[in-house]
Scaffold this active site. Structure first.
Site, mmCIF file in Angstrom:
data_model
loop_
_atom_site.group_PDB
_atom_site.id
_atom_site.type_symbol
_atom_site.label_atom_id
_atom_site.label_comp_id
_atom_site.label_asym_id
_atom_site.label_seq_id
_atom_site.Cartn_x
_atom_site.Cartn_y
_atom_site.Cartn_z
ATOM 1 N NE ARG A 221 -60.431 -90.953 -31.907
ATOM 2 C CZ ARG A 221 -60.300 -90.041 -31.014
ATOM 3 N NH1 ARG A 221 -61.414 -89.997 -30.022
ATOM 4 N NH2 ARG A 221 -59.534 -88.916 -30.999
ATOM 5 C CG HIS A 269 -66.707 -87.616 -29.283
ATOM 6 N ND1 HIS A 269 -66.254 -88.264 -30.411
ATOM 7 C CD2 HIS A 269 -65.783 -87.617 -28.537
ATOM 8 C CE1 HIS A 269 -65.060 -88.341 -30.195
ATOM 9 N NE2 HIS A 269 -64.685 -87.965 -29.048
#
Ligand code: NAP
Length: 306
Positions: A221, A269
């Protein structure tokens, strides 16, 4: 009974169509236009608006639409209910291919040769030095990634909360263990869940322990990384390069210094994308379990936050 889809930043059209093969369309609600809030028994969330679950008085369970639950457990108004995450074996497969790929991209100097190719420069050099890969987080995904990298000839070490006994991966725990792991990391791969104790863990004190030719790979993250500390570490040659798939703010803003940095490689991502098929199977199973009062699958430990 009904299933609520609460994923404000994503289109839910394909998901609704896939779920409709197993659950009657009347039992599927999509936030914010919820017809019967009192019928909602399970909520499927991705980046939901915090506090928005308070409207559902008969909610029994919550599910993330991915492997991470950080955006759910950080909701201070979250009802105290079981929370499931998606456990998709394909996520680990995709992740090991991604991590192996970026390590090879750096190690074999592929970017350097591509630039040299543009001026027809023939200049052979050996691979970048360093064969030790340190993985922070030896869970579902980190363990698979580590095993795969070991089979590809790398020395793999790792760090987790509890002690592990994983074949081919030397593992460590605690603060002292973290320092040992990071100081040997030619490649430091972050595969931790985002919790209050892991937020900002990729910071200047870790970078100062890494070899100057060390490479950071963050696929967990964005909030694990202190972005200012990374820029300083790269600009001061404390570490060699960074491959980043996740960011504090996604999409990365146009003026973000990472875009133009020659030592940073960005991917949007995409290191491991949840398969719709697997996710739907697990969501339907948990929805049925809610209906029959059974325990849901793949529930997280709420106290640990993952
Ligand atoms: P997991 O199975 O829950 O494993 C988490 C690992 O981290 C465990 O080994 C755990 O230790 C360790 N850990 C947690 N807190 C720690 C702490 N404070 N100190 C040391 N170790 C700690 O998670 P996973 O399925 O492998 O996924 C990991 C993360 O990857 C997810 O949370 C998600 O954010 C991220 N992810 C990203 C993408 C992407 O596309 N970029 C895709 C999938 C997943 P114990 O084993 O001792 O509990």
């Amino acid at each position: 009974m009904s299933l609520l889809i609460n994923m404000p930043n994503r289109s839910s059209t394909k998901l609704v169509a896939a779920l409709s093969q197993f659950i009657s369309p009347e039992e599927i609600e999509v936030w914010p236009d919820v017809r019967s809030p009192e019928k909602v028994t399970m909520a499927l969330l991705w980046q939901h608006q915090h506090g928005s679950l308070l409207a559902y008085k008969n909610l029994q369970a919550i599910s993330s639409f991915g492997a991470g639950v950080d955006f759910i457990v950080s909701d201070r108004q979250l009802p105290h209910l079981p929370i499931a995450r998606i456990v998709d074996p394909m996520l680990a497969t995709q992740m090991k291919q991604y991590v192996f790929g970026v390590i090879q991209h750096h190690r074999l100097r592929l970017e350097e040769y591509r630039i040299k190719q543009s001026t027809q420069l023939w200049q052979p050099k050996g691979p970048h030095k360093g064969n030790t890969i340190a993985i922070l987080g030896l869970g579902q995904i980190g363990t698979e990634v580590g095993r795969f990298l070991h089979s590809a000839g790398f020395n793999v070490i790792g760090w987790s909360h509890s002690e592990k006994n994983i074949k081919d991966i030397t593992s460590f725990t605690g603060e002292v263990g973290l320092k040992k792991v990071v100081s040997q990391a030619d490649y430091l791969v972050c595969l931790l869940p985002l919790t209050p104790s892991t937020q900002g863990i990729l910071n200047k004190s870790l970078f100062s322990l890494m070899p100057s030719y060390g490479v950071l790979i963050n696929v967990a993250r964005g909030a694990h990384l202190n972005e200012t500390d990374l820029l300083k570490a790269l600009n001061n040659d404390e570490i060699k390069a960074a491959y980043l798939d996740v960011f504090q703010q996604e999409p990365l803003t146009n003026d973000h210094p990472f875009w133009q940095h020659e030592k940073i490689t960005i991917t949007p991502h995409v290191s491991a994308i949840t398969s719709l098929e697997t996710a739907v199977a697990q969501i339907v199973e948990n929805y049925k379990r809610c209906q029959s009062g059974e325990e849901i699958l793949h529930s997280i430990n709420r106290d640990k936050g993952y």
